[in-house]
Design an enzyme around this catalytic site. Sequence first.
Site, mmCIF file in Angstrom:
data_model
loop_
_atom_site.group_PDB
_atom_site.id
_atom_site.type_symbol
_atom_site.label_atom_id
_atom_site.label_comp_id
_atom_site.label_asym_id
_atom_site.label_seq_id
_atom_site.Cartn_x
_atom_site.Cartn_y
_atom_site.Cartn_z
ATOM 1 N N CYS A 266 0.866 -1.423 0.115
ATOM 2 C CA CYS A 266 0.323 -0.107 -0.421
ATOM 3 C C CYS A 266 0.829 1.123 0.175
ATOM 4 O O CYS A 266 1.397 1.403 1.184
ATOM 5 C CB CYS A 266 -0.879 0.224 1.294
ATOM 6 S SG CYS A 266 -2.231 1.528 1.647
ATOM 7 N N LYS B 13 -11.037 -7.441 6.030
ATOM 8 C CA LYS B 13 -11.936 -6.837 6.971
ATOM 9 C C LYS B 13 -12.518 -7.659 8.593
ATOM 10 O O LYS B 13 -13.620 -7.930 8.772
ATOM 11 C CB LYS B 13 -13.720 -6.298 6.788
ATOM 12 C CG LYS B 13 -13.591 -5.502 4.962
ATOM 13 C CD LYS B 13 -12.891 -4.011 5.380
ATOM 14 C CE LYS B 13 -12.758 -3.292 3.940
ATOM 15 N NZ LYS B 13 -11.778 -2.479 4.311
ATOM 16 N N GLU C 70 -5.174 7.004 9.144
ATOM 17 C CA GLU C 70 -5.479 7.940 8.176
ATOM 18 C C GLU C 70 -3.777 8.289 8.088
ATOM 19 O O GLU C 70 -2.732 9.034 8.934
ATOM 20 C CB GLU C 70 -5.689 9.333 8.413
ATOM 21 C CG GLU C 70 -7.245 8.696 7.741
ATOM 22 C CD GLU C 70 -7.091 8.378 6.778
ATOM 23 O OE1 GLU C 70 -6.935 9.175 5.857
ATOM 24 O OE2 GLU C 70 -8.258 8.125 6.261
ATOM 25 N N SER C 71 -3.377 7.627 6.884
ATOM 26 C CA SER C 71 -1.234 8.148 6.957
ATOM 27 C C SER C 71 -1.128 9.160 6.961
ATOM 28 O O SER C 71 0.309 9.890 7.939
ATOM 29 C CB SER C 71 -1.592 7.916 5.135
ATOM 30 O OG SER C 71 -1.977 8.181 4.121
HETATM 31 N N1 LIG Z 1 -6.682 7.490 3.364
HETATM 32 C C1 LIG Z 1 -5.910 6.403 3.407
HETATM 33 C C2 LIG Z 1 -6.289 5.826 2.737
HETATM 34 C C3 LIG Z 1 -5.823 4.286 2.375
HETATM 35 C C4 LIG Z 1 -5.723 3.165 1.859
HETATM 36 O O1 LIG Z 1 -6.909 2.934 0.531
HETATM 37 N N2 LIG Z 1 -5.358 1.771 1.895
HETATM 38 C C5 LIG Z 1 -5.766 1.081 1.445
HETATM 39 C C6 LIG Z 1 -4.829 -0.219 0.390
HETATM 40 S S1 LIG Z 1 -3.677 0.893 -0.311
HETATM 41 C C7 LIG Z 1 -6.742 0.086 2.261
HETATM 42 O O2 LIG Z 1 -7.074 -0.743 2.775
HETATM 43 N N3 LIG Z 1 -7.997 -0.763 1.042
HETATM 44 C C8 LIG Z 1 -8.367 -1.346 1.627
HETATM 45 C C9 LIG Z 1 -9.912 -1.262 1.148
HETATM 46 O O3 LIG Z 1 -10.332 -0.961 0.199
HETATM 47 O O4 LIG Z 1 -10.742 -2.318 1.488
HETATM 48 C C10 LIG Z 1 -5.106 7.070 4.131
HETATM 49 O O5 LIG Z 1 -4.167 7.942 3.634
HETATM 50 O O6 LIG Z 1 -4.261 6.119 5.016
#
Ligand SMILES: N[C@@H](CCC(=O)N[C@@H](CS)C(=O)NCC(=O)O)C(=O)O
Length: 258
Positions: free
Chosen positions: A37, A64, A89-90
């Site tokens: 990710c 999940k 949140e990154s």
């Molecule tokens: N806004 C979040 C985005 C994080 C994100 O989209 N992570 C993805 C992997 S790159 C995720 O966990 N996806 C799981 C899903 O969409 O169910 C951040 O900045 O942390």
Amino acid sequence: MGHPDENIHPIATGRAAETVAQHQDPQDLVFWAGWFCPFVQRVWITLEEKKIPYQYKEVNPYKKEKHFLDINPKGLVPAIEYKGRALYESLILCEFLEDAYPDHTPHLLPKDPFERAYVRLWIDHVSKSIIPAFHRTIQAQEPKKQQAELQEFYKALRTISEKAKGPYFLGEQFTLVDAVIAPWAVRDYIAREHRGYTREAVGGGWKEWAEQLEKRESVIKTSSLLEHYEPIYGRYLRDEAQSEVAKAIRSGKGSSVI
Ligand SMILES: N[C@@H](CCC(=O)N[C@@H](CS)C(=O)NCC(=O)O)C(=O)O
């Protein structure tokens, strides 16, 4: 990012695997990560830059699982547990690490209030312009649409690159702007291989900046073998709209040939 293909590699590889192996001991800070990710990689870069002790835990966010939803109700990586309390949140995590470990250098946010705000301004540009344009470029199926989105991606990258002083965004100091954009310097080869993107065509010094980012030790240490990133984007990249079936559907013959 949406749901990746089933054939996604389960764990980190290459240099990132070595880094994972070095961070298995229990610590105050548990880093819930998905090796693939880009949002995780920003936080991981920050942890490595600042040499913060952390325990790496791999999680598949697409499953999940309840234990992870208890940590991040959104079910997304990255997340952390700090002394038993959870955050996610990154960008918020990167700033938290700056605040929670003030003695750990380098500081990725400048001290000067103007410079600090300036860094946040350009992080905002990465979030609002660059990343959406990258995803639209990857997902576009029609060649004309791909071209249009690619031009938007170029424009968003050029806008920030023209402001980059070199070797990093603010000059010699590696800041959060560098940390948050670096994962896309690692992954822009996907757009090169599938959408005709080149760093040269961006202009504004992006090529030089991206090369500096790729060479940064914290970026190398948090990167897996490149070939494993590609399947994650497979669903978007598969040019289904150009397949025989898709063409048939478009020409009105769809239901009879599928
Ligand atoms: N806004 C979040 C985005 C994080 C994100 O989209 N992570 C993805 C992997 S790159 C995720 O966990 N996806 C799981 C899903 O969409 O169910 C951040 O900045 O942390």
